[in-house]
Write an enzyme that holds these catalytic residues in place. Structure first.
Site: not given
Ligand code: CA2
Length: 151
Positions: A22, A97
Site C-alpha cells: 500500500y 483499489h
Molecule cells: O487495494 C485496495 O485498495 C484494497 O481495497 C485494500 C483493502 C483490501 O481488503 C482489498 O482487497 C483491496 C485492504 C485495506 C487495508 O489497508 C491497510 C493499509 C495499511 C496497512 C494495513 C492495511
C-alpha cells in the site's frame, strides 16, 4: 464539480503498515496532491471502518455531488448492503483499489460492488484515485459505446 472520496476499513492505516502493498504515504497527505491536480474540483474525503457509516455517507453524497470514488476495502468482497446503497443513489460511483486485487488472493478477485459501479480502477497505487476522478471528466458521449466507431 463536487467529488466525494470514501475510504473503507483499515485504510486509515495507510503509510504505517504493509508498505510493499500500500506504499509509504498516508491518504491525507495524498489528498494535497489531488487538490493541487484538480484545483477546480471540490474534493471531500471520508474514511470509516464501519459498514453503516460508509452506507450513510453514500446516501448523503449520492444525492448531492457529481461523483463518488469508493475504496470499500475488505467490504468490497462481502457487502450486499454497500452494493444496495450504491444502486439506490443517482450519483455515479467509481470503485477504486490501490493494489491489483487480481494479482492477489483469490477471494479478492470478486467484488460485490463492481456490477453497480460506473467503472473500476485497480492496481495503480494512490494514482488509482486520480484516474477515478479523471474518469468523471470524460464526457458521457465518449463513454457511450454505441457512438464509438470501430473502424
Ligand atoms: O487495494 C485496495 O485498495 C484494497 O481495497 C485494500 C483493502 C483490501 O481488503 C482489498 O482487497 C483491496 C485492504 C485495506 C487495508 O489497508 C491497510 C493499509 C495499511 C496497512 C494495513 C492495511
Amino acid at each position: 464539480m463536487k467529488i466525494q472520496i470514501i475510504n473503507g476499513p483499515n485504510l486509515n492505516l495507510l503509510g504505517t503498515r504493509e508498505p510493499e502493498i500500500y506504499g509509504n504515504n498516508s491518504f491525507v497527505d495524498y489528498l494535497t496532491v489531488l487538490n493541487a491536480i484538480f484545483s477546480d474540483i471540490e474534493i471531500s474525503y471520508f474514511q470509516s471502518n464501519s459498514e453503516g457509516e460508509i452506507i450513510d455517507k453514500i446516501q448523503e453524497a449520492g444525492f448531492g455531488c457529481d461523483g463518488i470514488v469508493l475504496n470499500a476495502g475488505g467490504y468490497t468482497h462481502t457487502s450486499v448492503a454497500i452494493r444496495d446503497a450504491i444502486k439506490a443513489v443517482p450519483t455515479p460511483v467509481v470503485e477504486v483499489h490501490i493494489s491489483n486485487v487480481y494479482a492477489r488472493e483469490e477471494f479478492r478477485h470478486h467484488s460485490m460492488l463492481s456490477a453497480v459501479c460506473k467503472g473500476v480502477v485497480a492496481g495503480f497505487g494512490f494514482d488509482s484515485y486520480r484516474l477515478a476522478i479523471q474518469s468523471f471528466l470524460i464526457p458521457d458521449v465518449l463513454l457511450n459505446k454505441s457512438t464509438l466507431s470501430h473502424t
